[in-house]
Design a protein around this motif. Structure first.
Motif, PDB file in Angstrom:
ATOM      1  N   ARG B 348       1.766  -5.685 -21.777  1.00  0.00           N
ATOM      2  CA  ARG B 348       1.779  -5.766 -23.458  1.00  0.00           C
ATOM      3  C   ARG B 348       3.018  -6.402 -23.843  1.00  0.00           C
ATOM      4  O   ARG B 348       3.824  -5.515 -24.467  1.00  0.00           O
ATOM      5  N   TYR B 350       4.532  -8.879 -26.521  1.00  0.00           N
ATOM      6  CA  TYR B 350       4.100  -9.652 -27.742  1.00  0.00           C
ATOM      7  C   TYR B 350       4.984 -10.561 -28.335  1.00  0.00           C
ATOM      8  O   TYR B 350       6.313 -10.338 -27.916  1.00  0.00           O
ATOM      9  N   ARG B 384       0.932 -11.818 -26.048  1.00  0.00           N
ATOM     10  CA  ARG B 384       0.205 -11.734 -27.206  1.00  0.00           C
ATOM     11  C   ARG B 384       0.802 -11.941 -28.382  1.00  0.00           C
ATOM     12  O   ARG B 384       2.152 -12.103 -28.616  1.00  0.00           O
ATOM     13  N   THR B 387      -0.474 -10.727 -34.237  1.00  0.00           N
ATOM     14  CA  THR B 387      -1.769 -10.090 -34.873  1.00  0.00           C
ATOM     15  C   THR B 387      -2.192  -9.019 -33.907  1.00  0.00           C
ATOM     16  O   THR B 387      -2.788  -7.893 -34.264  1.00  0.00           O
ATOM     17  N   ASP B 388      -2.086  -9.314 -32.455  1.00  0.00           N
ATOM     18  CA  ASP B 388      -2.507  -8.336 -31.662  1.00  0.00           C
ATOM     19  C   ASP B 388      -1.859  -7.260 -31.805  1.00  0.00           C
ATOM     20  O   ASP B 388      -2.265  -5.976 -31.875  1.00  0.00           O
ATOM     21  N   LYS B 390      -0.338  -5.964 -34.472  1.00  0.00           N
ATOM     22  CA  LYS B 390      -0.903  -5.159 -35.616  1.00  0.00           C
ATOM     23  C   LYS B 390      -1.927  -4.515 -35.248  1.00  0.00           C
ATOM     24  O   LYS B 390      -1.943  -2.944 -35.460  1.00  0.00           O
ATOM     25  N   GLN B 391      -2.866  -5.019 -34.678  1.00  0.00           N
ATOM     26  CA  GLN B 391      -4.169  -4.240 -34.385  1.00  0.00           C
ATOM     27  C   GLN B 391      -3.725  -3.252 -33.492  1.00  0.00           C
ATOM     28  O   GLN B 391      -4.245  -2.082 -33.458  1.00  0.00           O
ATOM     29  N   ASP B 392      -3.084  -3.460 -32.389  1.00  0.00           N
ATOM     30  CA  ASP B 392      -2.833  -2.470 -31.331  1.00  0.00           C
ATOM     31  C   ASP B 392      -2.120  -1.105 -31.844  1.00  0.00           C
ATOM     32  O   ASP B 392      -2.266  -0.038 -31.550  1.00  0.00           O
ATOM     33  N   GLU B 394      -2.416  -0.481 -35.013  1.00  0.00           N
ATOM     34  CA  GLU B 394      -3.138   0.194 -36.050  1.00  0.00           C
ATOM     35  C   GLU B 394      -4.147   1.520 -35.097  1.00  0.00           C
ATOM     36  O   GLU B 394      -4.501   2.496 -35.673  1.00  0.00           O
ATOM     37  N   THR B 395      -4.836   0.679 -34.093  1.00  0.00           N
ATOM     38  CA  THR B 395      -5.698   1.545 -33.244  1.00  0.00           C
ATOM     39  C   THR B 395      -4.991   2.617 -32.448  1.00  0.00           C
ATOM     40  O   THR B 395      -5.677   3.435 -31.853  1.00  0.00           O
ATOM     41  N   GLY B 411       3.554  -4.584 -37.787  1.00  0.00           N
ATOM     42  CA  GLY B 411       2.906  -3.464 -38.632  1.00  0.00           C
ATOM     43  C   GLY B 411       3.826  -2.129 -38.596  1.00  0.00           C
ATOM     44  O   GLY B 411       4.919  -2.030 -38.660  1.00  0.00           O
TER      45      GLY B 411
END
Lengths: 185, 527
Positions: B348, B350, B384, B387-388, B390-392, B394-395, B411
């Motif tokens: 991972r 980014y 990555r 955007t990835d 931010k998503q990761d 958040e999730t 994020g």
């Protein structure tokens, strides 16, 4: 290497063994000087005596005529600092003791002036190159004041106000003052 | 760019000509001035500039051509076969002095308060070619001293020698006719065009090209004399264009950035925005390593960072993320990519950076990161995106994060169990981090950026890093050692060479020769 021990015998005879005679001889020299110089000193003829010391601080040895002393900053007719922060003096200074921070002046005829003008008198080597370099007769080293003693290094750094406090009006013509210099006859 | 004279198509013959008694051969289409410069003959000029058109208004470059009745401006006259030119005959020297005297007639000799003094072409030409007292006894024509022309520029109309270089920069580089000449003769003056201001995005180039101190930058005005500055070649970090610059600094403070000519990238120019990027080097810097919000020693902070990262890795490498920034140098990126792959064993990784901004078709690119190309080359296809990330975040996939460099698009960091931040500036990531390590910035390190054309360009350290900040590759190496790595780097060049070996698209890139700051006292005119 073997250590060599050299035995020095004490001198023979009471005169040399007691050192008394030598002491008397030495005191005799001192007393002789006293007898020569004391009456001349009393009669005010100190110059003819052998005395080389001065009774400082009552007496002071005069500085030579070319003594420079502390810096000072000269003033314009209205009391403002003459310096235009052109950086000639810190550029010329071999000891890097002058630090100037320039700022813009509201007066369009002056334009540039120093906001900060500091001289580290501990670093200064009293060479006078700053005075030579100045195009405005703004800095001078003609006060003859010896750098005062201080217990903190920071006290030996003179700021703009202190340098200006010894300043006077300079009559040298500066750009922006009136007419072109050749017309001022 | 509009300023370049394009060669006429078709085969071009060489011309044979004589300059100062020496035979030379030049390609046709060259001007006499350019020909003289090629063979090292000095012809003084004011209005000519290699990146601009030549109007021949200053008449300083006059030379004698055999058979011509009068001296001819060499910047305007193309070379021709069998031409015989004299650049140092008594007549040429005489007209050169006369033109200089004419230029100086109404020039206020206020060099002591002029910002250009020390790098002024008029000063240089005067000392080189004239160096005599003025013969003029009359008073000079006075004009306005402080004229506010625009956001960045102040004009002194008295100092202006009417060479029109600035007008041509606006017309030909910025393509906006902001400046014009008004009136005639000795009353002629430079001014803004009616209803306009000098607010184009390339306005500060007018200050560089001004041969005298007429145009001054508000940002630099009266702050420094030219000879106090030290010049270091570098690259602008403002956008992906990577304009070549010179960092002018004094006593570890950057005072200005000026463009360094590079025909392949920025020609002779750079944008105003790029010039002011230096301000951030001296603002809000993180100056010491921080552990849990309190300053700590490097050893303690690195130890804590390594412990946090190692425990996250050992728990589960898939919850550990590494964020790299497109603001970082190639060396930093390579060292951290290696650290992530070999010792954090995470996939991972980014890539974040500054958000996109405005752009034009002159120099400014929309990508406001200087090393996006380099980051993509070094990071490879597995990188990555922001955007990835931010998503990761958040999730909640990520529980631990190593955040390197400046990244605005990150994020919320609240859900993380451990956060290690390497950054140059104070801010939200530093406040949220368990360990924050101070990173040296572009002006403080040796390194390289890869610009949007794929050119690998060198940065040279101009100033010492703020506080205890260190270059990224050095921190990566120390972190690696703390995590059990056997590799270590002694300098940025070593990292660069290794990157060139391992990354195919970087192979053949040259580290170049070492450059040290040069004091402008010995650098002559920059015009």
């Amino acid at each position: 290497m073997a250590t060599v021990v050299k035995i020095v015998n004490r001198p023979a005879g009471w005169k040399r063994r007691s050192y008394l005679w030598g002491t008397m001889q030495g005191l005799g020299v001192t007393f002789g000087h006293l007898m020569r110089n004391w009456p001349r000193n009393l009669l005010g003829r100190r110059a003819q005596s052998d005395i080389v010391t001065l009774a400082y601080p009552e007496e002071k040895r005069p500085y030579p005529p070319r003594n420079r002393g502390l810096h000072r900053l000269m003033k314009r007719a209205d009391g403002q600092v003459r310096c235009v922060a052109c950086m000639m003096c810190p550029t010329a200074c071999p000891a890097h003791c002058i630090s100037i921070v320039p700022e813009e002046s509201e007066d369009p005829r002056i334009e540039k002036r120093p906001r900060v003008f500091q001289i580290d008198e501990l670093r200064c080597v009293v060479c006078g190159l700053c005075v030579e370099a100045c195009p405005c007769d703004a800095i001078r080293m003609d006060t003859g004041i010896h750098a005062p003693p201080s217990t903190r290094r920071a006290d030996a750094i003179l700021d703009k106000e202190e340098l200006l406090s010894r300043g006077e009006l300079s009559v040298a013509v500066q750009a922006g003052e009136g007419l072109f210099w050749r017309e001022r006859k | 760019m509009a300023g370049d004279r394009q060669a006429p198509p078709g085969p071009r013959a060489n011309v044979k000509m004589v300059i100062d008694g020496q035979p030379h051969e030049f390609p046709a289409g060259l001007t006499i001035l350019e020909a003289c410069q090629r063979v090292g003959i000095v012809v003084p000029f004011f209005c000519w500039h290699p990146g601009l058109s030549a109007p021949a208004v200053c008449r300083q470059c006059l030379v004698e051509i055999k058979g011509f009745p009068k001296p001819i401006p060499s910047c305007y006259t193309p070379v021709a076969d069998k031409m015989e030119i004299s650049t140092n005959s008594p007549k040429v020297l005489d007209v050169r002095r006369q033109m200089l005297e004419f230029t100086l007639l109404n020039h206020p000799i206020d060099c002591p308060i002029c910002d250009k003094a020390g790098e002024c072409m008029l000063q240089k030409h005067y000392f080189d070619w004239d160096a005599r007292f003025a013969r003029n006894d009359g008073s000079k024509v006075r004009k306005a001293k402080v004229v506010d022309l625009g956001r960045h520029i102040v004009l002194d109309q008295e100092r202006c020698i009417l060479c029109t270089r600035c007008i041509r920069v606006c017309n030909e580089v910025a393509r906006q006719a902001d400046l014009v000449m008004a009136f005639r003769g000795d009353r002629q003056l430079l001014t803004v065009a009616p209803g306009r201001r000098l607010d184009n995005p390339y306005s500060l180039n007018t200050v560089d090209v001004c041969p005298v101190g007429a145009l001054t930058a508000k940002d630099f005005r009266f702050s420094m004399r030219a000879w106090e500055l030290w010049a270091t070649p570098s690259v602008c970090p403002g956008c992906a264009t990577g304009c070549n610059i010179e960092i002018h600094s004094a006593r570890d403070v950057i005072r200005r950035l000026i463009p360094r000519p590079n025909p392949a990238v920025n020609k002779y120019w750079m944008c105003d925005e790029g010039r002011l990027t230096y301000r951030r080097v001296h603002q809000d810097r993180l100056v010491a390593p921080m552990v849990a919000g309190a300053p700590a020693s490097w050893d303690a902070a690195l130890g804590e960072a390594a412990r946090l990262l190692a425990s996250a890795r050992d728990k589960s490498p898939s919850t550990l993320g590494v964020v790299l920034s497109t603001q970082m140098t190639n060396e930093d990126l390579f060292a951290f990519t290696r650290l992530a792959a070999e010792h954090l064993r995470t996939e991972r990784v980014y890539l974040a950076g500054a958000p996109e901004g405005w752009c034009d078709d002159i120099l400014v690119s929309a990508d406001k990161n200087p090393n996006t190309t380099g980051a993509k080359l070094i990071g490879g296809l597995t990188l990555r995106t922001a955007t990835d990330l931010k998503q990761d975040l958040e999730t909640g996939v990520l529980t631990a994060l190593l955040l390197v460099g400046e990244a605005d698009a990150v994020g919320s960091l609240g859900s993380l169990q451990s956060l290690v931040v390497l950054t140059s500036h104070q801010g939200a990531p530093v406040a949220a981090a368990q360990v924050a390590l101070p990173l040296a910035m572009w002006a403080e390190v040796d390194g390289s950026f890869t610009n949007r054309q794929g050119k690998v360009q060198r940065l040279h350290a101009a100033i010492t890093p703020a506080g205890q900040a260190r270059p990224g590759w050095a921190i990566a190496a120390r972190l690696g050692q703390a995590l059990g790595a056997a590799w270590r780097y002694a300098n940025a060049k070593q990292v660069f060479s290794e990157a060139c070996e391992k990354i195919m698209l970087m192979s053949g890139a040259d580290w170049g020769k070492p450059e040290i700051p040069v004091q402008l006292r010995f650098a002559n005119s920059r015009g």
